[in-house]
Motif scaffolding. Structure first.
Motif, PDB file in Angstrom:
ATOM      1  N   UNK A  87      22.949  13.781  -9.250  1.00 12.51           N
ATOM      2  CA  UNK A  87      22.934  12.481  -9.948  1.00 12.51           C
ATOM      3  C   UNK A  87      22.306  11.440  -9.031  1.00 12.51           C
ATOM      4  N   UNK A  88      21.822  10.372  -9.616  1.00 17.11           N
ATOM      5  CA  UNK A  88      21.243   9.318  -8.784  1.00 17.11           C
ATOM      6  C   UNK A  88      22.255   8.812  -7.773  1.00 17.11           C
ATOM      7  N   UNK A  89      21.848   8.789  -6.540  1.00 21.19           N
ATOM      8  CA  UNK A  89      22.738   8.322  -5.480  1.00 21.19           C
ATOM      9  C   UNK A  89      22.082   7.243  -4.606  1.00 21.19           C
ATOM     10  N   UNK A  90      20.960   6.678  -5.102  1.00 18.24           N
ATOM     11  CA  UNK A  90      20.288   5.592  -4.366  1.00 18.24           C
ATOM     12  C   UNK A  90      19.444   4.788  -5.355  1.00 18.24           C
ATOM     13  N   UNK A  91      19.117   3.591  -4.928  1.00 13.83           N
ATOM     14  CA  UNK A  91      18.244   2.717  -5.714  1.00 13.83           C
ATOM     15  C   UNK A  91      17.106   2.252  -4.821  1.00 13.83           C
ATOM     16  N   UNK A  92      15.875   2.453  -5.270  1.00 15.19           N
ATOM     17  CA  UNK A  92      14.690   2.020  -4.522  1.00 15.19           C
ATOM     18  C   UNK A  92      14.130   0.768  -5.195  1.00 15.19           C
ATOM     19  N   UNK A  93      13.905  -0.260  -4.397  1.00 13.06           N
ATOM     20  CA  UNK A  93      13.333  -1.523  -4.887  1.00 13.06           C
ATOM     21  C   UNK A  93      12.036  -1.788  -4.125  1.00 13.06           C
ATOM     22  N   UNK A  94      10.984  -1.992  -4.845  1.00 14.83           N
ATOM     23  CA  UNK A  94       9.692  -2.339  -4.221  1.00 14.83           C
ATOM     24  C   UNK A  94       9.222  -3.682  -4.790  1.00 14.83           C
ATOM     25  N   UNK A  95       8.430  -4.379  -3.995  1.00 16.91           N
ATOM     26  CA  UNK A  95       7.995  -5.738  -4.387  1.00 16.91           C
ATOM     27  C   UNK A  95       6.536  -5.944  -3.996  1.00 16.91           C
ATOM     28  N   UNK A 146       6.456  -9.726  -7.965  1.00 21.32           N
ATOM     29  CA  UNK A 146       6.888  -8.761  -8.968  1.00 21.32           C
ATOM     30  C   UNK A 146       7.770  -7.713  -8.263  1.00 21.32           C
ATOM     31  N   UNK A 147       8.902  -7.414  -8.882  1.00 21.19           N
ATOM     32  CA  UNK A 147       9.862  -6.450  -8.314  1.00 21.19           C
ATOM     33  C   UNK A 147       9.999  -5.290  -9.284  1.00 21.19           C
ATOM     34  N   UNK A 148      10.108  -4.081  -8.712  1.00 24.60           N
ATOM     35  CA  UNK A 148      10.328  -2.868  -9.511  1.00 24.60           C
ATOM     36  C   UNK A 148      11.461  -2.083  -8.857  1.00 24.60           C
ATOM     37  N   UNK A 149      12.472  -1.778  -9.626  1.00 24.51           N
ATOM     38  CA  UNK A 149      13.637  -1.039  -9.109  1.00 24.51           C
ATOM     39  C   UNK A 149      13.928   0.155 -10.004  1.00 24.51           C
ATOM     40  N   UNK A 150      14.401   1.263  -9.363  1.00 21.51           N
ATOM     41  CA  UNK A 150      14.718   2.470 -10.143  1.00 21.51           C
ATOM     42  C   UNK A 150      15.749   3.297  -9.370  1.00 21.51           C
ATOM     43  N   UNK A 151      16.776   3.774 -10.066  1.00 23.51           N
ATOM     44  CA  UNK A 151      17.734   4.689  -9.395  1.00 23.51           C
ATOM     45  C   UNK A 151      17.081   6.060  -9.168  1.00 23.51           C
ATOM     46  N   UNK A 152      17.319   6.662  -7.998  1.00 21.63           N
ATOM     47  CA  UNK A 152      16.686   7.943  -7.659  1.00 21.63           C
ATOM     48  C   UNK A 152      17.761   8.919  -7.187  1.00 21.63           C
ATOM     49  N   UNK A 153      17.415  10.181  -7.286  1.00 24.53           N
ATOM     50  CA  UNK A 153      18.311  11.243  -6.801  1.00 24.53           C
ATOM     51  C   UNK A 153      17.709  11.840  -5.541  1.00 24.53           C
ATOM     52  N   UNK A 154      18.397  11.711  -4.439  1.00 24.66           N
ATOM     53  CA  UNK A 154      17.924  12.307  -3.190  1.00 24.66           C
ATOM     54  C   UNK A 154      17.944  13.825  -3.305  1.00 24.66           C
TER      55      UNK A 154
END
Length: 417
Positions: free
Chosen positions: A111-119, A98-106
């Motif tokens: 504005x969101x400048x990164x994407x974190x993906x966890x599995x 299962x993968x979960x991804x979400x754009x995040x703001x450092x």
């Protein structure tokens, strides 16, 4: 048990997925809170303990370039990279992961400048679920087998009185028409209701048999009166005539009257139930008594074989009356030979009468024992086989067709002492 097992499996799957989703969401939140950007907007190394980011967490910049995370296997890496440009929280399942991804703001970014993906791998959960299903399957089989055994034992105990009552009712209907079940008031329970029903049936059986006995006795009396007169006239004619041809015919009349008297006596004994139960005979004596009335060499040769020499629980006269129609039938239809074989078993003696005639030719083997049933070539009244079976059953035996052709065989079964 199948429904329970299926429900448990569905609940377990839902709880497993919720647990995985919750763990991924917590990890993503932790990683997202630790992402920082420098003055130039670049993403800095995470400020979290080493065990907070494992080999299934990726950080991508806004252009989809991997900034941090493992170089996983080709398939896993391809899925993670496909999520590097998502614009909202996204979760997918691929090949038991299962993968979960979400754009995040450092920190410091508007504005969101990164994407974190966890599995997270589902394999440990699948193993646990498989083990649970196996345990539930075994438990279901054990519970089902136990329930079946308990149900069978309960039903058997509940129906034991019914089976006993049925056996006793059948025995009473044949040997003791005056016995009845001691049933309580009607409607108290099912067993009591059954007892009342069986008592009512026994009353009807007893009444029918008494009517039959009375009718048989009345018919026998009415028949014997003219038969006595016929015999008297025939014997008187024998004494007063010297014509041999007339004497032969009168002698045949006397013999026929004797046979009719014997038949009437048999019917009376069967109807009254006083068929000399205590007396006995031997199969060869019964066979000899029947064959004495036949001129064997006139129609067919006859072979007699007695395998054993037991005592038959039937008087000679009634045993002969049960066998006689079978022998008469065999001689009437045999082409060249009639065979009579007596065989003893543990509780019965079987006397089989076979002939090499044309057989029953598709006739119903049970219907031929009906009163009045006879073949087209027969000149009789069709009562012989019916009377044979009736006499045999009154003695505790039976008559049946054991072979309908090649050879045709009727078997008389009598109880053995």
């Amino acid at each position: 048990m199948a429904a329970v097992t299926g429900t448990v499996v569905l609940i377990l799957a839902a709880l497993t997925r919720n647990s995985v989703d919750s763990a991924l969401a917590d990890r993503l939140t932790l990683v997202a809170s630790a992402v920082e950007s420098g003055p130039d907007g670049s993403i800095r190394t995470l400020r979290v303990p080493d065990d907070s980011v494992d080999g299934s967490t990726w950080i991508f910049d806004i252009d989809g370039k991997q900034l941090q995370g493992p170089d996983a296997g080709r398939r896993v890496q391809a899925v993670a990279e496909s999520l590097s440009r998502v614009t909202e929280r996204t979760d997918i399942e691929r090949r038991e992961r299962v993968y979960l991804a979400e754009p995040v703001s450092a920190s410091g970014a508007r504005a969101p400048n990164a994407v974190v993906v966890v599995s997270e791998s589902l394999e440990p959960y699948e193993t646990t679920r498989t083990q649970v299903i196996a345990v539930l399957g075994v438990l279901g089989l054990v519970v089902t087998a136990g329930s079946t055994a308990i149900a069978a034992w309960t039903v058997r105990r509940a129906l034991a009185p019914v089976e006993s009552m049925a056996a006793r009712a059948e025995e009473w209907s044949e040997h003791d028409l005056e016995s009845r079940f001691a049933a309580g008031p009607p409607g108290t329970d099912e067993i009591g209701t059954l007892g009342h029903t069986l008592n009512h049936l026994l009353d009807r059986v007893a009444g029918a048999l008494r009517n039959e006995q009375r009718l048989t006795a009345e018919l026998a009396h009415e028949l014997r009166t003219p038969l006595t007169a016929i015999r008297g006239e025939a014997e008187l004619g024998l004494m007063t005539t010297s014509d041999e041809a007339v004497k032969g015919r009168l002698t045949e009349v006397v013999e026929l009257v004797e046979r009719m008297n014997a038949t009437i006596t048999t019917l009376l004994a069967v109807a009254r139930g006083d068929a000399e139960r205590g007396s006995s005979s031997r199969p060869e004596a019964i066979i000899a008594a029947v064959l004495a009335d036949h001129a064997v060499d006139e129609t067919a040769s006859c072979a007699v074989r007695v395998v054993d020499d037991p005592d038959v629980g039937a008087p000679l006269s009634l045993g002969a009356r049960a066998l006689a129609p079978l022998v008469d039938n065999a001689f009437a239809h045999a082409r060249s030979a009639v065979t009579i074989t007596a065989t003893a078993h543990a509780r019965t003696v079987e006397i089989a009468v076979s002939d090499d005639g044309p057989g029953l030719r598709g006739a119903d083997a049970d219907a031929i024992f009906a009163a009045g049933r006879r073949s087209d070539s027969s000149t009789g009244a069709g009562l012989g086989l019916s009377l044979s079976r009736r006499v045999a059953r009154s003695l505790g035996g039976d008559v049946a067709v054991t072979s309908d052709q090649s050879p045709t065989t009727f078997t008389l079964t009598l109880p053995r002492l």
